[in-house]
Design an enzyme around this catalytic site. Structure first.
Site, mmCIF file in Angstrom:
data_model
loop_
_atom_site.group_PDB
_atom_site.id
_atom_site.type_symbol
_atom_site.label_atom_id
_atom_site.label_comp_id
_atom_site.label_asym_id
_atom_site.label_seq_id
_atom_site.Cartn_x
_atom_site.Cartn_y
_atom_site.Cartn_z
ATOM 1 N N HIS A 99 0.879 -1.168 0.000
ATOM 2 C CA HIS A 99 0.000 0.000 0.000
ATOM 3 C C HIS A 99 0.918 1.219 0.000
ATOM 4 O O HIS A 99 2.016 1.181 0.563
ATOM 5 C CB HIS A 99 -0.816 0.136 1.287
ATOM 6 C CG HIS A 99 -1.677 -0.992 1.676
ATOM 7 N ND1 HIS A 99 -1.196 -2.142 2.262
ATOM 8 C CD2 HIS A 99 -3.016 -1.136 1.610
ATOM 9 C CE1 HIS A 99 -2.211 -2.927 2.546
ATOM 10 N NE2 HIS A 99 -3.314 -2.362 2.150
ATOM 11 N N ASP A 102 2.284 2.020 3.409
ATOM 12 C CA ASP A 102 3.298 1.116 3.977
ATOM 13 C C ASP A 102 4.705 1.632 3.696
ATOM 14 O O ASP A 102 5.642 1.324 4.440
ATOM 15 C CB ASP A 102 3.224 -0.282 3.321
ATOM 16 C CG ASP A 102 1.848 -0.891 3.339
ATOM 17 O OD1 ASP A 102 1.063 -0.544 4.239
ATOM 18 O OD2 ASP A 102 1.547 -1.706 2.449
ATOM 19 N N GLU A 230 -11.098 -6.986 -3.506
ATOM 20 C CA GLU A 230 -10.857 -7.996 -2.470
ATOM 21 C C GLU A 230 -12.068 -8.073 -1.545
ATOM 22 O O GLU A 230 -12.296 -7.164 -0.737
ATOM 23 C CB GLU A 230 -9.609 -7.655 -1.682
ATOM 24 C CG GLU A 230 -9.265 -8.705 -0.631
ATOM 25 C CD GLU A 230 -7.943 -8.450 0.049
ATOM 26 O OE1 GLU A 230 -7.025 -7.930 -0.597
ATOM 27 O OE2 GLU A 230 -7.832 -8.744 1.249
ATOM 28 N N GLU A 266 -9.302 -13.749 -0.224
ATOM 29 C CA GLU A 266 -8.467 -14.051 0.949
ATOM 30 C C GLU A 266 -9.099 -15.177 1.749
ATOM 31 O O GLU A 266 -10.311 -15.160 2.008
ATOM 32 C CB GLU A 266 -8.312 -12.812 1.829
ATOM 33 C CG GLU A 266 -7.483 -13.057 3.080
ATOM 34 C CD GLU A 266 -6.954 -11.802 3.698
ATOM 35 O OE1 GLU A 266 -6.700 -10.823 2.972
ATOM 36 O OE2 GLU A 266 -6.832 -11.759 4.935
ATOM 37 N N HIS A 269 -10.974 -14.082 4.809
ATOM 38 C CA HIS A 269 -12.197 -13.329 4.508
ATOM 39 C C HIS A 269 -13.326 -14.270 4.088
ATOM 40 O O HIS A 269 -14.493 -14.055 4.430
ATOM 41 C CB HIS A 269 -11.937 -12.322 3.388
ATOM 42 C CG HIS A 269 -10.935 -11.276 3.738
ATOM 43 N ND1 HIS A 269 -10.594 -10.261 2.884
ATOM 44 C CD2 HIS A 269 -10.189 -11.082 4.860
ATOM 45 C CE1 HIS A 269 -9.693 -9.484 3.456
ATOM 46 N NE2 HIS A 269 -9.419 -9.958 4.646
ATOM 47 N N ASP A 294 -5.113 -13.868 -1.460
ATOM 48 C CA ASP A 294 -4.370 -13.528 -0.246
ATOM 49 C C ASP A 294 -4.396 -14.790 0.597
ATOM 50 O O ASP A 294 -5.463 -15.213 1.059
ATOM 51 C CB ASP A 294 -5.054 -12.377 0.505
ATOM 52 C CG ASP A 294 -4.549 -11.017 0.056
ATOM 53 O OD1 ASP A 294 -4.952 -10.006 0.664
ATOM 54 O OD2 ASP A 294 -3.761 -10.969 -0.906
ATOM 55 N N ASP A 305 -10.302 -12.475 11.791
ATOM 56 C CA ASP A 305 -9.352 -12.325 10.691
ATOM 57 C C ASP A 305 -7.958 -12.164 11.290
ATOM 58 O O ASP A 305 -7.416 -11.065 11.359
ATOM 59 C CB ASP A 305 -9.754 -11.073 9.889
ATOM 60 C CG ASP A 305 -8.871 -10.892 8.665
ATOM 61 O OD1 ASP A 305 -8.759 -9.751 8.207
ATOM 62 O OD2 ASP A 305 -8.287 -11.883 8.205
ATOM 63 N N ASP A 307 -5.123 -13.319 10.261
ATOM 64 C CA ASP A 307 -4.023 -13.146 9.305
ATOM 65 C C ASP A 307 -2.790 -13.960 9.703
ATOM 66 O O ASP A 307 -1.667 -13.461 9.661
ATOM 67 C CB ASP A 307 -3.631 -11.672 9.188
ATOM 68 C CG ASP A 307 -4.596 -10.874 8.297
ATOM 69 O OD1 ASP A 307 -4.546 -9.639 8.345
ATOM 70 O OD2 ASP A 307 -5.393 -11.507 7.592
ATOM 71 N N ASP A 337 -0.871 -12.568 2.810
ATOM 72 C CA ASP A 337 -1.431 -11.481 3.615
ATOM 73 C C ASP A 337 -1.483 -11.999 5.056
ATOM 74 O O ASP A 337 -2.548 -12.264 5.601
ATOM 75 C CB ASP A 337 -2.827 -11.121 3.110
ATOM 76 C CG ASP A 337 -3.314 -9.820 3.760
ATOM 77 O OD1 ASP A 337 -4.433 -9.400 3.457
ATOM 78 O OD2 ASP A 337 -2.560 -9.251 4.565
HETATM 79 C C1 3MF Z 1 -7.642 -6.710 5.466
HETATM 80 C C2 3MF Z 1 -6.874 -7.096 4.263
HETATM 81 C C3 3MF Z 1 -6.082 -6.021 3.666
HETATM 82 C C4 3MF Z 1 -5.992 -6.123 2.181
HETATM 83 C C5 3MF Z 1 -5.062 -5.049 1.706
HETATM 84 C C6 3MF Z 1 -4.977 -5.044 0.203
HETATM 85 C C7 3MF Z 1 -4.451 -5.018 4.987
HETATM 86 O O1 3MF Z 1 -8.291 -7.806 6.039
HETATM 87 O O2 3MF Z 1 -6.854 -8.234 3.844
HETATM 88 O O3 3MF Z 1 -4.774 -6.146 4.218
HETATM 89 O O4 3MF Z 1 -5.471 -7.362 1.786
HETATM 90 O O5 3MF Z 1 -5.569 -3.806 2.131
HETATM 91 O O6 3MF Z 1 -6.183 -5.077 -0.371
HETATM 92 MG MG MG Z 2 -5.964 -9.223 2.277
#
Ligand code: 3MF
Ligand code: MG
Length: 432
Positions: A99, A102, A230, A266, A269, A294, A305, A307, A337
């Site tokens: 991003h 970032d 996404e 993802e 998600h 992702d 979530d 991650d 991700d």
């Molecule tokens: C949040 C996400 C995000 C997206 C990212 C790119 C920060 O749950 O998954 O990670 O992946 O913004 O789209």
């Molecule tokens: Mg993501």
């Protein structure tokens, strides 16, 4: 150069019998699988935000990571990039994603944000030429800054819409300059906290125009990558408009964008939306909008979530089966991700997390390829619908009266057949 990863060797493939933590057991980039090199199947990417921008905070605690590149100066941003590309050289993964927020310190104005992003884009360009690491996708952070607390594209204030749209332009420009193969839009704030202050009709129209503008601009500058939405059902919003693949597809068709935009799905998600990862992948493939993934996992008990890095070969195998069945990635790939747990403080943790995840995905894709090559699962699926290729299948072309007369005159009395779910689940496990 930084010394953050000092002493950590480049990770090489050593095979399944290796007991070297700093080695791949299953990910041999040059291994030919299902007609393609493993590296070209998986197309791994490191997520810049989780590995280099995140400081380790959670809702109940602050920073835990101590990184020499943390800071809000351009010097710190360049040191962060140096460390990132040192890690990319150690892992050897072909791609990364980022991003705008970032990679550059927050500016006081849009102009300052833009000049800083441009400076870092030029810096990245040099680093990419040195290491050969490519950009899988760029994106704009339209969710962290307080200006976006009520949304970006769907904000009640047209000036926030404008600021966000202008930011997306600069991020598409950066992605284009770095040869990014996709551009992603995650609508983390495109939703609502309460319906009491929300105009759903207006917000959907705004979101449709916003996406159409991004598609039009990408075409105008000759961006050859794929635009990806996404999906995510909620978090941070109570309800996110891009809830899941089916919802996104409905939105795309409403604005005539179903042939212009695909999805970045993802794992975490999909689970949050109440689906399996492979459901979302299979549906996206069926709708012709499967773009990229992702890759991560949620916590089984909390379901949040979280991650986390993937660590289940059976789970990722079913996901890559759908990807391979759909013909594999074109511009998309496997973006991790995923973030360390906040107690995993060391440089080695960052490396070993990615080594394990890359191995799990390689083992999963190879198992999926074995199952697809063997064909037994597809044969069973085809056999289940065989009736539709017999003369009985022409019932789809008839009308209700004709069908009713046929069923009555020929005493059509269908008998159920086993779905053989357990037998098929047994079959899947044979390929692990
Ligand atoms: C949040 C996400 C995000 C997206 C990212 C790119 C920060 O749950 O998954 O990670 O992946 O913004 O789209
Ligand atoms: Mg993501």
């Amino acid at each position: 150069m930084t010394d953050f990863f000092a002493g950590i060797p480049k990770i090489a493939y050593e095979g399944p019998d290796s007991d070297n933590d700093y080695a791949f057991r299953h990910y041999n980039p040059d291994e030919e699988v299902f007609g393609k090199r493993l590296e070209d199947h998986l197309r791994f990417a490191v997520a810049y935000w989780h590995s280099f921008a995140w400081e380790g905070g959670d809702p109940f605690g602050g920073q835990t990571f101590l990184r020499p590149w943390f800071g809000d100066t351009m010097e710190a941003a360049k040191l962060k990039a140096d460390a990132a590309f040192e890690m990319f050289a150690i892992l050897g993964q072909p791609f990364f994603c980022f991003h705008d927020a970032d990679v550059r310190p927050k500016g006081e104005t849009f102009a300052e944000n833009t000049s800083r992003l441009r400076e870092m884009t030029d810096y990245f360009q040099g680093k990419m030429e040195q290491t050969g690491t490519r950009l899988l996708w760029g994106t704009a952070n339209l969710f962290s800054h307080r200006r976006y607390m009520a949304g970006a594209a769907t904000n009640p204030d047209p000036d926030v819409f404008a600021f966000a749209a202008a930011t997306v332009k600069t991020c598409i420009d950066a992605t284009q300059q770095l040869g990014g193969q996709n551009y992603v839009l995650w609508g983390g704030r495109e939703g609502y906290e309460t319906l009491l202050n929300t105009d759903l009709t207006r917000e959907r129209q705004q979101a449709g125009r916003f996406l159409s503008m991004a598609v039009d601009y990408a075409k105008k500058i000759g961006f050859e990558g794929t635009i990806l939405i996404e999906p995510k059902p909620q978090e941070p919003t109570k309800h996110q408009y891009d809830y899941d693949v089916a919802t996104v597809y409905s939105f795309l068709t409403e604005f005539g964008l179903q042939d212009e935009v695909k999805v970045n799905i993802e794992q975490g998600h999909a689970i949050l939306a109440g689906h399996s990862f492979e459901h979302e992948l299979a549906l996206a493939a069926s709708l012709g909008v499967l773009g990229s993934i992702d890759m991560n996992r949620n916590d089984y008990q909390s379901g949040w979530d979280t991650d986390q890095f993937p660590n289940s070969v059976p789970e990722v195998m079913l996901a890559y089966y759908e990807v391979l069945k759909a013909g594999g990635f074109t511009t998309g790939g496997t973006n991790f991700d995923a973030k360390l747990r906040r107690q995993s403080l060391d440089a080695s943790d960052l490396i070993l997390a990615h080594v394990g995840a890359m191995d799990v995905c390689a083992a999963g894709l190879k198992a999926a390829a074995r199952m697809l090559e063997d064909g037994k699962l597809e044969d069973a699926r085809t056999a289940r619908y065989a009736g539709w290729t017999s003369e009985r299948g022409d019932v789809l072309d008839q009308d209700l009266e004709t069908i009713a007369a046929d069923v009555e005159q020929n005493d059509i009395n269908p008998q159920p057949h086993s779905g053989r779910q357990e037998a098929l689940e047994n079959l899947v496990n044979r390929y692990l």
